[in-house]
Design an enzyme around this catalytic site. Structure first.
Site, PDB file in Angstrom:
ATOM      1  N   GLU A  66       5.979   3.847   1.874  1.00  0.00           N
ATOM      2  CA  GLU A  66       6.731   4.985   1.345  1.00  0.00           C
ATOM      3  C   GLU A  66       7.120   5.974   2.434  1.00  0.00           C
ATOM      4  O   GLU A  66       8.135   6.652   2.329  1.00  0.00           O
ATOM      5  CB  GLU A  66       5.967   5.677   0.211  1.00  0.00           C
ATOM      6  CG  GLU A  66       4.746   6.446   0.637  1.00  0.00           C
ATOM      7  CD  GLU A  66       3.918   6.973  -0.520  1.00  0.00           C
ATOM      8  OE1 GLU A  66       3.182   7.947  -0.306  1.00  0.00           O
ATOM      9  OE2 GLU A  66       3.986   6.417  -1.629  1.00  0.00           O
ATOM     10  N   TYR A  72       5.777  -5.120  -6.193  1.00  0.00           N
ATOM     11  CA  TYR A  72       4.922  -4.543  -7.219  1.00  0.00           C
ATOM     12  C   TYR A  72       5.838  -3.996  -8.320  1.00  0.00           C
ATOM     13  O   TYR A  72       6.921  -3.469  -8.018  1.00  0.00           O
ATOM     14  CB  TYR A  72       4.043  -3.438  -6.615  1.00  0.00           C
ATOM     15  CG  TYR A  72       3.049  -2.918  -7.610  1.00  0.00           C
ATOM     16  CD1 TYR A  72       1.953  -3.700  -7.980  1.00  0.00           C
ATOM     17  CD2 TYR A  72       3.220  -1.691  -8.218  1.00  0.00           C
ATOM     18  CE1 TYR A  72       1.055  -3.260  -8.931  1.00  0.00           C
ATOM     19  CE2 TYR A  72       2.323  -1.238  -9.161  1.00  0.00           C
ATOM     20  CZ  TYR A  72       1.247  -2.023  -9.522  1.00  0.00           C
ATOM     21  OH  TYR A  72       0.364  -1.581 -10.474  1.00  0.00           O
ATOM     22  N   CYS A  93       4.060  -6.399  -2.251  1.00  0.00           N
ATOM     23  CA  CYS A  93       3.701  -5.214  -3.016  1.00  0.00           C
ATOM     24  C   CYS A  93       4.726  -4.095  -2.828  1.00  0.00           C
ATOM     25  O   CYS A  93       5.858  -4.210  -3.263  1.00  0.00           O
ATOM     26  CB  CYS A  93       2.283  -4.781  -2.645  1.00  0.00           C
ATOM     27  SG  CYS A  93       1.523  -3.677  -3.844  1.00  0.00           S
ATOM     28  N   HIS A  94       4.355  -2.996  -2.164  1.00  0.00           N
ATOM     29  CA  HIS A  94       5.285  -1.903  -1.896  1.00  0.00           C
ATOM     30  C   HIS A  94       6.064  -2.097  -0.596  1.00  0.00           C
ATOM     31  O   HIS A  94       6.933  -1.294  -0.267  1.00  0.00           O
ATOM     32  CB  HIS A  94       4.538  -0.569  -1.856  1.00  0.00           C
ATOM     33  CG  HIS A  94       4.094  -0.083  -3.201  1.00  0.00           C
ATOM     34  ND1 HIS A  94       3.054  -0.664  -3.896  1.00  0.00           N
ATOM     35  CD2 HIS A  94       4.568   0.902  -3.996  1.00  0.00           C
ATOM     36  CE1 HIS A  94       2.900  -0.039  -5.045  1.00  0.00           C
ATOM     37  NE2 HIS A  94       3.806   0.909  -5.132  1.00  0.00           N
ATOM     38  N   GLY A 140       0.839  -1.185   0.000  1.00  0.00           N
ATOM     39  CA  GLY A 140       0.000   0.000   0.000  1.00  0.00           C
ATOM     40  C   GLY A 140       0.875   1.234   0.000  1.00  0.00           C
ATOM     41  O   GLY A 140       2.040   1.190  -0.397  1.00  0.00           O
ATOM     42  N   ARG A 141       0.338   2.347   0.460  1.00  0.00           N
ATOM     43  CA  ARG A 141       1.125   3.584   0.484  1.00  0.00           C
ATOM     44  C   ARG A 141       1.928   3.751   1.766  1.00  0.00           C
ATOM     45  O   ARG A 141       2.850   4.562   1.819  1.00  0.00           O
ATOM     46  CB  ARG A 141       0.213   4.786   0.266  1.00  0.00           C
ATOM     47  CG  ARG A 141      -0.334   4.816  -1.161  1.00  0.00           C
ATOM     48  CD  ARG A 141      -1.037   6.074  -1.473  1.00  0.00           C
ATOM     49  NE  ARG A 141      -1.716   6.557  -0.277  1.00  0.00           N
ATOM     50  CZ  ARG A 141      -2.661   7.459  -0.261  1.00  0.00           C
ATOM     51  NH1 ARG A 141      -3.068   7.986  -1.358  1.00  0.00           N
ATOM     52  NH2 ARG A 141      -3.222   7.828   0.854  1.00  0.00           N
TER      53      ARG A 141
END
Length: 193
Positions: free
Chosen positions: A91, A137, A117-118, A87-88
């Protein structure tokens, strides 16, 4: 009971935190979800990422996910493994020095780490991917390669996982069955019917 640590943050991918959290509980693990700046009883907002034919994933607001352990109390020696959802959240979670220390401590102890993923963005920033094989990802590929890892392609349905020593990585939530099956093997558990 063996404990598993899950790293959370606002706009973590909904499935990527909920499904592993519940799957690991179902297997009998005590699972602690933690987030910097949040306490047990607080929640993080999640985002649902889907693959609907656009050039990248779509994003919708997901569920609230409850934090059940105090981030400031985490001692990696207490845990058998670490899960890093995507997800975000990754980051910005990778900007937190304690998050990076936790990842390095798990890696140095050769404890199983699952990242999807991330989530590998955190592995990149923690500096644990050099000379490792990894997937993520697709948009994270340049970061993984720049960190000194060998990029591993995944299948067309995003449902495969890559294992390298204590590390298991996957491209997105469709890989949960493969990711968790490999992670559980690394933990020394067996699933059978």
């Amino acid at each position: 009971m063996k404990k598993i640590l899950v790293l959370a943050g606002d706009y973590v991918e909904d499935y990527e935190i909920m499904v592993p959290f519940q799957m690991l509980q179902m297997l009998g693990y005590e699972v602690h979800a933690v987030c910097p700046g949040k306490k047990p009883g607080d929640s993080v907002r999640t985002a649902i990422h889907d693959f609907e034919g656009d050039q990248t994933y779509s994003e919708k607001r997901g569920h609230n996910f409850g934090i059940n352990y105090d981030f400031d109390q985490v001692k990696t020696a207490d845990y058998a493994g670490l899960v890093i959802p995507g997800g975000r959240a990754p980051e910005y979670l990778r900007l937190n020095q304690r998050i990076l220390e936790i990842v390095r401590e798990f890696n140095d102890a050769k404890k199983p780490i699952a990242a999807v993923c991330h989530g590998p963005q955190i592995l990149v920033t923690a500096g644990v991917l050099k000379n490792r094989s990894c997937t993520a990802y697709p948009a994270v590929k340049p970061d993984v390669v720049d960190a000194g890892a060998t990029w591993c392609d995944f299948n067309a349905t995003l449902s495969s996982a890559t294992v390298d020593g204590n590390l298991v990585t996957a491209p997105a939530w469709p890989a949960h069955p493969a990711l968790i099956a490999e992670f559980v093997k690394l933990l020394g558990a067996k699933i059978s019917i």
